[in-house]
Design an enzyme around this catalytic site. Structure first.
Site: not given
Ligand code: AMP
Length: 229
Positions: A20, A95, A134, A167, A178
């Site tokens: 994404k 999400r 990554r 990260r 996750r």
């Molecule tokens: P990402 O960069 O999209 O992988 O998001 C990193 C972390 O942010 C995730 O593992 C969640 O802890 C939190 N997070 C991101 N988007 C959401 C969402 N829509 N709802 C809840 N937690 C989120």
């Protein structure tokens, strides 16, 4: 908020690591709208040092979702800022089913609705393997993969020259947490959009350019190319 029916709001869906973050800026350029990435937004809130930031950071570090109420408030406020008045590519939000409903409600009050939900599909086994490779840049979170999408110079972002780092939540234990935590809610979100007839599924195992082509195809002929091309 700007009451417009011509907003182009496209939701990009996929499991963690599905691509994404790579595809969102490409689609955004095609559509002429910004990317709103929930992870980036939350990392900024977490780094801000507020009590809310500390709470958000603790969920992220554990690989858990931030609770729906907090998340919807943070994200929908961002969607209401002027640069998103004509629409946005949403990366990482919604999400959960509750977040999808909160988004629909917020758009409805502005006379809008989402144009498409595009699901980048990648088998779970392949996803887990992708995280070890990554890297993101320190300055802006531009995404690389040491195998499939390496930077031109090792360890340096092609776009802004900043250092590439892992990260903190990409270590294997956090990745597995996750996945466990996020795949079931993701299924809820895809079911929600399937029921609303806006879901398209694109094969995310193909090369980056092919995935982009699949996503643009799914958006259909109404989507303008860059500079109207
Ligand atoms: P990402 O960069 O999209 O992988 O998001 C990193 C972390 O942010 C995730 O593992 C969640 O802890 C939190 N997070 C991101 N988007 C959401 C969402 N829509 N709802 C809840 N937690 C989120």
């Amino acid at each position: 908020m700007t009451p417009v029916g011509s907003m182009r709001v496209v939701v990009l869906l996929g499991a963690p690591g599905a691509g994404k973050g790579t595809q969102a800026p490409i689609l955004a350029e095609h559509l002429g709208v910004p990317v709103l990435a929930s992870g980036e937004l939350l990392r900024r809130v977490a780094a801000g040092g507020s009590p809310l930031g500390a709470e958000v950071a603790s969920y992220m570090q554990a690989g858990q979702l931030v609770p729906d109420g907090t998340m919807a408030e943070i994200f929908l406020q961002r969607l209401g800022e002027p640069d998103a008045a004509r629409g946005a590519i949403l990366d990482g939000f919604p999400r959960t089913g509750a977040q999808a409903r909160a988004l629909d409600d917020a758009l409805a009050t502005r006379g809008g609705s989402i144009e498409a939900a595009l699901y980048i599909e990648v088998p779970e086994d392949e996803l887990v393997g992708r995280f070890a490779d990554r890297r993101i840049c320190k300055a802006a979170g531009h995404v690389y993969n040491l195998n499939s999408n390496p930077p031109q110079a090792p360890g340096v972002c092609d776009i802004d020259g900043s250092e590439l780092v892992r990260r903190p939540d990409d270590d294997e234990a956090t990745v597995r947490a996750r996945m466990r935590e996020q795949l079931a809610p993701l299924a809820e979100v895809t079911a929600y959009y399937r029921d609303h007839d806006v879901l398209s599924i694109v094969d995310g195992t193909r090369p980056i350019e092919d995935v982009t082509a699949g996503l643009l195809d799914a958006l259909g002929p109404a989507s303008p190319g860059p500079a109207g091309a």
